[in-house]
Design a protein around this motif. Structure first.
Motif, PDB file in Angstrom:
ATOM      1  N   PRO A   1      58.938  75.809  -6.060  1.00 50.35           N
ATOM      2  CA  PRO A   1      58.444  74.426  -6.118  1.00 50.35           C
ATOM      3  C   PRO A   1      57.422  74.251  -7.247  1.00 50.35           C
ATOM      4  O   PRO A   1      56.475  75.027  -7.344  1.00 50.35           O
ATOM      5  CB  PRO A   1      57.786  74.230  -4.743  1.00 50.35           C
ATOM      6  CG  PRO A   1      58.501  75.177  -3.848  1.00 50.35           C
ATOM      7  CD  PRO A   1      58.806  76.381  -4.707  1.00 50.35           C
ATOM      8  N   PRO A   2      57.605  73.255  -8.102  1.00 51.24           N
ATOM      9  CA  PRO A   2      56.747  73.121  -9.283  1.00 51.24           C
ATOM     10  C   PRO A   2      55.445  72.358  -9.051  1.00 51.24           C
ATOM     11  O   PRO A   2      54.531  72.451  -9.854  1.00 51.24           O
ATOM     12  CB  PRO A   2      57.642  72.350 -10.256  1.00 51.24           C
ATOM     13  CG  PRO A   2      58.495  71.492  -9.363  1.00 51.24           C
ATOM     14  CD  PRO A   2      58.744  72.313  -8.123  1.00 51.24           C
ATOM     15  N   GLY A   3      55.373  71.592  -7.974  1.00 54.49           N
ATOM     16  CA  GLY A   3      54.238  70.707  -7.786  1.00 54.49           C
ATOM     17  C   GLY A   3      53.169  71.243  -6.856  1.00 54.49           C
ATOM     18  O   GLY A   3      53.043  72.450  -6.634  1.00 54.49           O
ATOM     19  N   VAL A   4      52.417  70.307  -6.284  1.00 52.81           N
ATOM     20  CA  VAL A   4      51.323  70.643  -5.370  1.00 52.81           C
ATOM     21  C   VAL A   4      51.877  71.199  -4.065  1.00 52.81           C
ATOM     22  O   VAL A   4      52.875  70.702  -3.536  1.00 52.81           O
ATOM     23  CB  VAL A   4      50.464  69.390  -5.083  1.00 52.81           C
ATOM     24  CG1 VAL A   4      49.425  69.680  -4.002  1.00 52.81           C
ATOM     25  CG2 VAL A   4      49.779  68.924  -6.356  1.00 52.81           C
ATOM     26  N   VAL A   5      51.252  72.246  -3.574  1.00 56.43           N
ATOM     27  CA  VAL A   5      51.550  72.791  -2.252  1.00 56.43           C
ATOM     28  C   VAL A   5      50.312  72.538  -1.396  1.00 56.43           C
ATOM     29  O   VAL A   5      49.229  73.025  -1.709  1.00 56.43           O
ATOM     30  CB  VAL A   5      51.858  74.301  -2.309  1.00 56.43           C
ATOM     31  CG1 VAL A   5      52.106  74.842  -0.902  1.00 56.43           C
ATOM     32  CG2 VAL A   5      53.065  74.557  -3.199  1.00 56.43           C
ATOM     33  N   LYS A   6      50.488  71.770  -0.349  1.00 57.56           N
ATOM     34  CA  LYS A   6      49.350  71.347   0.463  1.00 57.56           C
ATOM     35  C   LYS A   6      48.976  72.405   1.495  1.00 57.56           C
ATOM     36  O   LYS A   6      49.811  73.227   1.878  1.00 57.56           O
ATOM     37  CB  LYS A   6      49.668  70.027   1.166  1.00 57.56           C
ATOM     38  CG  LYS A   6      49.958  68.875   0.216  1.00 57.56           C
ATOM     39  CD  LYS A   6      50.337  67.635   0.980  1.00 57.56           C
ATOM     40  CE  LYS A   6      50.678  66.477   0.039  1.00 57.56           C
ATOM     41  NZ  LYS A   6      51.077  65.261   0.791  1.00 57.56           N
ATOM     42  N   ALA A   7      47.749  72.367   1.929  1.00 59.25           N
ATOM     43  CA  ALA A   7      47.310  73.249   3.010  1.00 59.25           C
ATOM     44  C   ALA A   7      48.169  72.988   4.239  1.00 59.25           C
ATOM     45  O   ALA A   7      48.393  71.836   4.613  1.00 59.25           O
ATOM     46  CB  ALA A   7      45.839  73.000   3.334  1.00 59.25           C
ATOM     47  N   GLY A   8      48.651  74.049   4.859  1.00 57.41           N
ATOM     48  CA  GLY A   8      49.471  73.904   6.057  1.00 57.41           C
ATOM     49  C   GLY A   8      50.962  73.914   5.802  1.00 57.41           C
ATOM     50  O   GLY A   8      51.740  74.122   6.727  1.00 57.41           O
ATOM     51  N   GLN A   9      51.395  73.665   4.556  1.00 53.63           N
ATOM     52  CA  GLN A   9      52.815  73.802   4.245  1.00 53.63           C
ATOM     53  C   GLN A   9      53.151  75.291   4.189  1.00 53.63           C
ATOM     54  O   GLN A   9      52.273  76.123   3.966  1.00 53.63           O
ATOM     55  CB  GLN A   9      53.148  73.110   2.924  1.00 53.63           C
ATOM     56  CG  GLN A   9      53.001  71.592   2.992  1.00 53.63           C
ATOM     57  CD  GLN A   9      53.436  70.913   1.717  1.00 53.63           C
ATOM     58  OE1 GLN A   9      53.101  71.363   0.616  1.00 53.63           O
ATOM     59  NE2 GLN A   9      54.173  69.816   1.825  1.00 53.63           N
ATOM     60  N   SER A  10      54.405  75.619   4.397  1.00 58.32           N
ATOM     61  CA  SER A  10      54.722  77.044   4.529  1.00 58.32           C
ATOM     62  C   SER A  10      55.942  77.457   3.714  1.00 58.32           C
ATOM     63  O   SER A  10      56.894  76.700   3.538  1.00 58.32           O
ATOM     64  CB  SER A  10      54.958  77.401   6.001  1.00 58.32           C
ATOM     65  OG  SER A  10      56.087  76.721   6.518  1.00 58.32           O
ATOM     66  N   PHE A  11      55.862  78.696   3.215  1.00 60.27           N
ATOM     67  CA  PHE A  11      56.983  79.397   2.609  1.00 60.27           C
ATOM     68  C   PHE A  11      57.420  80.493   3.574  1.00 60.27           C
ATOM     69  O   PHE A  11      56.589  81.096   4.255  1.00 60.27           O
ATOM     70  CB  PHE A  11      56.560  80.074   1.299  1.00 60.27           C
ATOM     71  CG  PHE A  11      56.264  79.140   0.169  1.00 60.27           C
ATOM     72  CD1 PHE A  11      57.234  78.841  -0.779  1.00 60.27           C
ATOM     73  CD2 PHE A  11      55.002  78.569   0.040  1.00 60.27           C
ATOM     74  CE1 PHE A  11      56.948  77.991  -1.839  1.00 60.27           C
ATOM     75  CE2 PHE A  11      54.710  77.725  -1.012  1.00 60.27           C
ATOM     76  CZ  PHE A  11      55.681  77.437  -1.957  1.00 60.27           C
ATOM     77  N   VAL A  12      58.720  80.760   3.618  1.00 63.00           N
ATOM     78  CA  VAL A  12      59.231  81.912   4.349  1.00 63.00           C
ATOM     79  C   VAL A  12      60.134  82.696   3.406  1.00 63.00           C
ATOM     80  O   VAL A  12      61.089  82.152   2.842  1.00 63.00           O
ATOM     81  CB  VAL A  12      60.012  81.508   5.615  1.00 63.00           C
ATOM     82  CG1 VAL A  12      60.589  82.755   6.293  1.00 63.00           C
ATOM     83  CG2 VAL A  12      59.122  80.753   6.592  1.00 63.00           C
ATOM     84  N   PHE A  13      59.818  83.976   3.226  1.00 66.20           N
ATOM     85  CA  PHE A  13      60.636  84.890   2.436  1.00 66.20           C
ATOM     86  C   PHE A  13      61.310  85.848   3.408  1.00 66.20           C
ATOM     87  O   PHE A  13      60.632  86.539   4.168  1.00 66.20           O
ATOM     88  CB  PHE A  13      59.765  85.674   1.453  1.00 66.20           C
ATOM     89  CG  PHE A  13      59.118  84.832   0.392  1.00 66.20           C
ATOM     90  CD1 PHE A  13      59.695  84.704  -0.861  1.00 66.20           C
ATOM     91  CD2 PHE A  13      57.922  84.170   0.645  1.00 66.20           C
ATOM     92  CE1 PHE A  13      59.088  83.930  -1.849  1.00 66.20           C
ATOM     93  CE2 PHE A  13      57.312  83.401  -0.332  1.00 66.20           C
ATOM     94  CZ  PHE A  13      57.893  83.276  -1.579  1.00 66.20           C
TER      95      PHE A  13
END
Length: 301
Positions: A229-241
């Protein structure tokens, strides 16, 4: 307070600490309001109703869902399973006090595939030790069963010398790393961190890799850079690898599959990076995982 917002299933919203969401396919009082509705519990915000019911049946389900969400929020917080609207227990990180789910279902692949939380912790940067994101390490039932067959597990040897790390990371089951920022950041910043530790490990392993493996690694890292994702990542959003049974590494962001990296080395190296001792990305995560491994080895996870 509660914020309601109509969004697409993969679209993200600012969720605060607790997330209650519903994606029911039919209006059903047992579910939470309307299809495609996510409901986020925020710490401090006036009540805002951004999703408006358009029919009597929608109004009935909308009101029922709102009451259920308010009740759950007052009960202390849990995440609602989108298919069954049953509370999923949360575990709190002792440093950041962020609460993450005890189990995961990853909607981009098999919605019935469940992962259990093995351990959690937080990543800190600078000499001030500022927390930047919370880490959750999850395992599937195949991995959990494999751990239970280990003859013994020495937590101290795991933490000091990476003993049993290969058995965990190179097993036939799946392992997932969930990352949730504690403050707003941006995609390139997070991506650069991932690329950095992959490149450092590649420099050490390169002599032992075949030309085919090196080409796969190069292609996987190119895919990662192109699809992060190129933009802002907000607090509380999540990535899963997730390291899959096919030895690929999948990356999801807010429930949307972003990229599949087809390199066994990348998949294993990424997971191992969060668990190895030299140097640790998060020592608190490793200690929590060692405790989880002891429990799983004895069948008490």
């Amino acid at each position: 307070m509660v914020l309601l917002q109509r969004i697409r299933p993969c679209q993200s919203i600012q969720p605060g600490r607790l997330i209650f969401w519903a994606a029911s396919r039919k209006l059903n009082p047992r579910m939470i309001a309307e299809p495609g509705l996510r409901i986020a519990a925020l710490h401090s915000s006036p009540l805002q109703l951004l999703a408006r019911p358009r029919s009597r049946s929608s109004l009935w389900a909308y009101g029922t869902g709102l009451l259920l969400v308010l009740s759950a929020a007052l009960a202390g917080g849990s995440v609602l399973n989108s298919e069954q609207a049953h509370p999923i227990p949360l575990r709190e990180d002792p440093v950041t006090h962020a609460r993450i789910p005890e189990s995961l279902r990853l909607p981009s692949r098999d919605p019935q595939q469940s992962f259990r939380l093995l351990g959690l912790g937080s990543r800190h940067v600078t000499f001030l030790q500022i927390p930047v994101y919370v880490i959750g390490v999850y395992i599937d039932s195949v991995t959990e069963h494999a751990i239970s067959t280990w003859k013994a597990f020495d937590a101290e040897a795991f933490l000091k010398h990476n003993v049993a790390l290969d058995h965990l990371v190179k097993g036939k089951g799946q392992i997932a790393i969930r990352i949730e920022p504690t403050r707003a950041t941006n995609g390139p910043h997070l991506r650069n961190g991932v690329e950095r530790f992959l490149k450092l490990q590649l420099a050490q392993d390169q002599a032992s890799l075949t030309e085919t493996e090196l080409q796969e690694i190069k292609a996987a890292m190119t895919e990662l850079r192109a699809n992060f994702p190129p933009g802002v990542v907000k607090a509380g959003q999540s990535f899963v690898f997730r390291k899959t049974t096919e030895n690929t590494l999948e990356m999801e962001f807010e429930g949307e599959l972003m990229v599949v990296m087809k390199s066994k080395w990348v998949a294993e190296t990424f997971i191992a990076a969060y668990l190895r001792a030299d140097p640790p990305i998060s020592e608190k995560t490793r200690v929590s995982v060692a405790d989880g491994l002891q429990k799983a080895q004895s069948g008490a996870l």
